[in-house]
Scaffold this active site. Structure first.
Site, PDB file in Angstrom:
ATOM      1  N   SER A 107       0.856  -1.189   0.000  1.00 54.10           N
ATOM      2  CA  SER A 107       0.000   0.000   0.000  1.00 54.10           C
ATOM      3  C   SER A 107       0.890   1.236   0.000  1.00 54.10           C
ATOM      4  O   SER A 107       2.119   1.128   0.021  1.00 54.10           O
ATOM      5  CB  SER A 107      -0.900   0.007   1.239  1.00 54.10           C
ATOM      6  OG  SER A 107      -0.115   0.313   2.377  1.00 54.10           O
ATOM      7  N   LYS A 108       0.255   2.386  -0.008  1.00 48.32           N
ATOM      8  CA  LYS A 108       0.995   3.653  -0.057  1.00 48.32           C
ATOM      9  C   LYS A 108       2.034   3.764   1.056  1.00 48.32           C
ATOM     10  O   LYS A 108       3.052   4.419   0.902  1.00 48.32           O
ATOM     11  CB  LYS A 108       0.009   4.822   0.054  1.00 48.32           C
ATOM     12  CG  LYS A 108      -0.816   5.007  -1.210  1.00 48.32           C
ATOM     13  CD  LYS A 108      -0.991   6.485  -1.539  1.00 48.32           C
ATOM     14  CE  LYS A 108      -1.699   6.675  -2.864  1.00 48.32           C
ATOM     15  NZ  LYS A 108      -3.141   6.347  -2.770  1.00 48.32           N
ATOM     16  N   ARG A 109       1.745   3.123   2.187  1.00 50.89           N
ATOM     17  CA  ARG A 109       2.703   3.174   3.298  1.00 50.89           C
ATOM     18  C   ARG A 109       4.079   2.666   2.879  1.00 50.89           C
ATOM     19  O   ARG A 109       5.092   3.023   3.451  1.00 50.89           O
ATOM     20  CB  ARG A 109       2.228   2.310   4.469  1.00 50.89           C
ATOM     21  CG  ARG A 109       1.076   2.872   5.254  1.00 50.89           C
ATOM     22  CD  ARG A 109       0.733   1.961   6.422  1.00 50.89           C
ATOM     23  NE  ARG A 109       0.382   0.620   5.987  1.00 50.89           N
ATOM     24  CZ  ARG A 109       1.117  -0.463   6.202  1.00 50.89           C
ATOM     25  NH1 ARG A 109       2.255  -0.384   6.848  1.00 50.89           N
ATOM     26  NH2 ARG A 109       0.712  -1.643   5.777  1.00 50.89           N
TER      27      ARG A 109
END
Ligand code: GLU
Length: 461
Positions: A245-247
């Site tokens: 994910s963006k993390r």
């Protein structure tokens, strides 16, 4: 006939996971001499946009995944955009109504929500309570959804081409909606109608859709349609083993393109997320992947996205490219274009993994700050350059080195380090046998580039 599709929902950029699914479909089609189709699943009106569709298609093209049928080019089963197919879904829903497996459901959202809560409190599964199935009525005028009745023989088994046998029990499903009261189809319904109409032979898609397959197979059965083969590709995880994910950093294809990754490298890297080459190689071109791609080599375990490995792989592609081929990409990436650029790229490319890094490694050509070095040494070098001229090839550099060795009594690192500092202003960088001729030539065509002599003269001042 092999026919596969990639079915993006245009709700943002194309993500790494979607790109990988698209690549697997494309490779499968190419391997079997089949047809690769793009179908845009834009029935979620609140989230789908035309801009996103354009971006997703652009990203697919950038990756070199061209399609044989799709929303922009049409094909024998057009339209390929679900928002343009709503009449077709209504038609099939009516057919299912006539077959007695679909019914009109007049329950309101509030009612359904209350029933779900009730079921939760009572510890029952949140299945629809069958109210409108039991009291079937045909009032077309009143607002209603079209609901599918799960039959008594609603167990489903599939032989997933990646995951093997998967079994679902009838009891795990409640009656589900095919057409909402606003006339829009649900994903599970439109996907079946389209996969049937478009004669899809193999559905290769993300694992998150595996459980949906139970409902989808029941719809195929009710319509007496041939059921395609399924292959559910596992998740992509970040290095901490949670869903990518963006993390974890950039996840869109566009972001990687902008960061200086090459389409061939991205194609290669994403192909390896779940698939492995039969001979274990990491670097391969499209032709190799097409020839060797089979679903039995796709791993059912999640793949881990490793940014370092991706960057390393991108470097392999940059190193293997000719300077002439790299030149336009470098110009685009760092916004510098000069007559000496191609030679400079050739001199430095092996130290670069991402296109924008060319800016940094080429800096020594146009920017020079005289370092603190021994003035006597600098004078000797200046004298040699004045007498013999700046070396324009590797042999001339070697000859100069021999003369400097004699004149200074220095050798090895003792000689080359101050010479490197004098020429480039830096204590590391490309081989001097290539960097010095580059500086000599570049300074003749570009007034911003200081010649080797001008550089070493600055060290004396
Ligand atoms: N539109 C779905 C998605 O983007 C794909 C559905 C499918 O491949 O069946 O996840």
């Amino acid at each position: 006939m092999t026919r596969v599709r990639f079915a993006p929902s245009p709700t943002g950029h194309l993500h790494v996971g979607g790109a990988r699914t698209a690549i697997f479909n494309w490779l499968f089609a190419k391997h079997h001499g089949g047809t690769f189709i793009i179908r845009v699943e834009d029935t979620d009106q609140a989230r789908s946009t035309a801009e996103s569709e354009t971006m997703v298609l652009d990203d697919l093209r950038w990756l070199g995944l061209l399609w044989d049928e799709g929303p922009d080019i049409g094909g024998p089963h057009a339209p390929y955009r679900q928002s343009e197919r709503v009449n077709r879904y209504a038609e099939v829903a009516r057919d299912l109504l006539d077959r007695g497996v679909v019914y009109r459901c007049y329950c309101t959202e509030e009612e359904l929500e209350a029933k779900r809560k009730e079921a939760e409190v009572a510890g029952r599964p949140p299945h629809y309570d069958l109210k409108c199935w039991i009291n079937r009525r045909d009032d077309e005028g009143a607002p209603h959804a079209m609901r599918f009745h799960v039959p008594d023989d609603g167990d489903v088994t599939i032989d997933d081409l990646i995951r093997g046998g998967v079994i679902w029990k009838r009891e795990s499903l409640g009656d589900f909606i095919l057409i909402r009261s606003d006339g829009h189809p649900t994903y599970n319904f439109s996907v079946v109608v389209d996969d049937h109409d478009m004669e899809i032979s193999h559905v290769i898609r993300a694992e998150e859709h595996l459980t949906n397959t139970h409902r989808q197979v029941l719809i195929y059965r009710a319509m007496e349609w041939a059921i395609p083969l399924f292959a559910h590709v596992s998740l992509i995880l970040g290095q901490d083993r949670t869903k990518l994910s963006k993390r974890h950093g950039a996840t869109s294809v566009t972001a990687y393109a902008e960061a200086g990754f090459l389409p061939d490298a991205m194609f290669n890297y994403l192909t390896m997320l779940g698939w492995s080459a039969p001979d274990g190689r990491d670097v391969f071109d499209r032709q190799y992947a097409i020839e060797n791609f089979t679903l039995d080599r796709v791993n059912s375990a999640p793949a881990v996205f490793d940014p370092q490995k991706f960057e390393w792989l991108n470097g392999q592609y940059i190193h293997a490219m000719s300077a002439a081929a790299l030149r336009p990409l470098v110009v685009h990436s760092i916004g510098i274009d000069t007559p000496w650029l191609e030679e400079a790229i050739d001199v430095v490319k092996t130290s670069v993994h991402l296109l924008p890094q060319f800016r940094e490694v080429l800096r020594f050509v146009t920017e020079y700050t005289a370092p603190e070095i021994d003035r006597a040494f600098a004078s000797t070098v200046a004298g040699d350059l004045r007498e013999h001229g700046a070396p324009h090839d590797a042999d001339a550099v070697k000859a100069m080195n021999e003369r400097l060795k004699k004149a200074t009594g220095l050798k090895g690192k003792e000689l080359f380090m101050p010479l490197r500092l004098a020429m480039t202003g830096m204590d590391h960088g490309p081989e001097l046998v290539r960097a010095i001729p580059l500086l000599a030539r570049a300074s003749e065509s570009d007034p911003r580039v200081l010649s080797p002599l001008a550089r070493v003269e600055q060290c004396i001042r």
